[in-house]
Design an enzyme around this catalytic site. Sequence first.
Site, mmCIF file in Angstrom:
data_model
loop_
_atom_site.group_PDB
_atom_site.id
_atom_site.type_symbol
_atom_site.label_atom_id
_atom_site.label_comp_id
_atom_site.label_asym_id
_atom_site.label_seq_id
_atom_site.Cartn_x
_atom_site.Cartn_y
_atom_site.Cartn_z
ATOM 1 N N LYS A 70 0.899 -1.114 -0.051
ATOM 2 C CA LYS A 70 0.007 0.162 0.085
ATOM 3 C C LYS A 70 0.818 1.285 0.148
ATOM 4 O O LYS A 70 1.930 1.306 0.919
ATOM 5 C CB LYS A 70 -0.848 -0.085 1.244
ATOM 6 C CG LYS A 70 -1.869 1.173 1.425
ATOM 7 C CD LYS A 70 -3.169 0.982 0.654
ATOM 8 C CE LYS A 70 -4.015 2.210 0.404
ATOM 9 N NZ LYS A 70 -3.793 2.708 -0.606
ATOM 10 N N LYS A 76 5.378 1.899 -2.942
ATOM 11 C CA LYS A 76 4.921 3.445 -3.861
ATOM 12 C C LYS A 76 5.495 3.115 -5.340
ATOM 13 O O LYS A 76 6.158 2.105 -5.612
ATOM 14 C CB LYS A 76 6.371 4.074 -3.340
ATOM 15 C CG LYS A 76 6.051 5.461 -3.356
ATOM 16 C CD LYS A 76 5.160 6.001 -2.066
ATOM 17 C CE LYS A 76 4.730 7.526 -2.402
ATOM 18 N NZ LYS A 76 4.018 8.136 -1.448
ATOM 19 N N ASN A 129 -2.256 19.347 -1.706
ATOM 20 C CA ASN A 129 -3.124 18.352 -0.845
ATOM 21 C C ASN A 129 -2.858 18.411 0.482
ATOM 22 O O ASN A 129 -3.785 19.103 1.154
ATOM 23 C CB ASN A 129 -3.294 17.206 -1.578
ATOM 24 C CG ASN A 129 -4.177 16.245 -0.510
ATOM 25 O OD1 ASN A 129 -3.660 15.830 0.297
ATOM 26 N ND2 ASN A 129 -5.412 16.220 -0.798
ATOM 27 N N ASP A 140 -0.135 10.809 -4.649
ATOM 28 C CA ASP A 140 0.887 11.366 -4.097
ATOM 29 C C ASP A 140 1.262 12.746 -4.806
ATOM 30 O O ASP A 140 0.265 13.283 -5.509
ATOM 31 C CB ASP A 140 2.015 10.503 -4.070
ATOM 32 C CG ASP A 140 3.211 11.082 -3.191
ATOM 33 O OD1 ASP A 140 3.239 11.065 -1.885
ATOM 34 O OD2 ASP A 140 4.141 11.464 -3.508
#
Length: 447
Positions: free
Chosen positions: A90, A126, A240, A166
């Site tokens: 994850k 990732k 974000n 991301d």
Amino acid sequence: MKSIINEFLDLVKQRNVNEPEFLQAVEEVAETVLPYIVKHDIYYGKNILLRMVEPERVVTFRVCWVDDNGEIQVNRGYRIQMNSAIGPYKGGLRFHPTVNMSILKFLAFEQVFKNSLTTLPMGGGKGGSDFDPKGKSDNEIMRFCHAFMSELFRHIGHNTDVPAGDIGVGAREIGYLFGMYKKISNGFTGVLTGKGLSWGGSKIRPEATGYGTVYFAENMLNTKNDSIKGKNVVISGSGNVAQYAAEKVIQMGGKVLTLSDSSGYIYDSDGINTEKLKFVMHLKNEKRGRIKEYLNEYPNAQYTEGETPWKVPCDVALPCATQNELKLNDAKSLLSNGCICVSEGANMPSTNGAINTFHKAKILFAPGKASNAGGVATSGLEMTQNSLRFNWTREEVDKKLKEIMGNIHDSCIEYGQEEDGYINYVKGANIAGFVKVADAMLAQGIV
Ligand code: NAP
């Protein structure tokens, strides 16, 4: 002890030449975890950290797509499947021209510890691409995302590997990636998190990393009988994480003084209030503009080109942009201007020199793997809601997020409190994250 650490780091260096960011992340972990391993027989002599620094699998692939001028573009795609001892891989996808193996391996390595800290069953991974979304049309973004997923889909799955966003990958990109995955897998599953609310997303997921970073800062300040209320807060980034960190600081009664992007930073001595933040969100998310355009609307603010905001006097600093954005001299400036608390919203924004400086000054310092874990924790909650085919309310998710951040803070105290009472959150996060993964790896044997 020093020689054990150096011997270990030399070996990792030999195997990972030209990967400075990865080596930096490993060094920070090795310095705190190896002394712990040496003192605990169940981990000692089993090369457990050496196994953890080697990704279980690395995939790189070609991504070809056609731009609006009809030109064929070629980018490189990656997925690092770092560790699956405690759950499916994850971790987010990053689209940025600086993306390379070193950066993604450092992010995947940190992710393993972070995910473990959340106490949710998630391994670490990732991925991403050197694709630059800046200046691309919506159609170009869609064509790139579709091309990227047309290869990535064979390596992921809701029980195997669950990517998220991301840098450069937000709601728009997750939508296009999910659309292609659904089409070619012929299944509607929770294979990505950060989805839209009407098609499987969780409430509070967009807010979670920024909110969590501020909740963590509040927990740290509470150990000194203090709080965010009334504090001057300097924030870097305007994406974000920075946007929702700013929102939460304002809600909790703090004053946000700065925001930035890769071109420079804005300083508003009157404070960036809710109305001004709404303008920033529209500017960055809908118009995809630059932070200096803040001055078109609020001309009393100042813009400084080509610099980070760490020279602005503050009580609390929240680095929320990117890795190594806060260096040794920045740490010194923050300290000399009275900063008492740093909570990392970004991944590895502080260099190891900056971290050592904060530790020497004994201020409150939280590494991203603890303080920004709220994002992936809420992704974990999104996975649970997808499996249950059920949605929790905003209040329910926020309550769980707060609890998780509180639990991570407790774990950092458990493993990081030093003899003089100082809480070394780096040591605490590294050891607490390590123990759970190491125990699972030992139980599963040499695989
Ligand atoms: P984002 O929405 O893409 O925003 C990134 C922000 O950082 C932008 O303001 C960007 O400015 C700035 N930035 C990027 N590269 C930079 C550089 N080299 N120098 C200075 N500024 C730079 O990304 P995000 O999701 O907020 O992520 C920010 C950080 O938080 C990253 O370290 C990420 O790994 C970490 N993080 C994110 C999440 C999540 O849930 N999103 C979770 C955990 C950790 P430009 O627009 O000029 O590029």
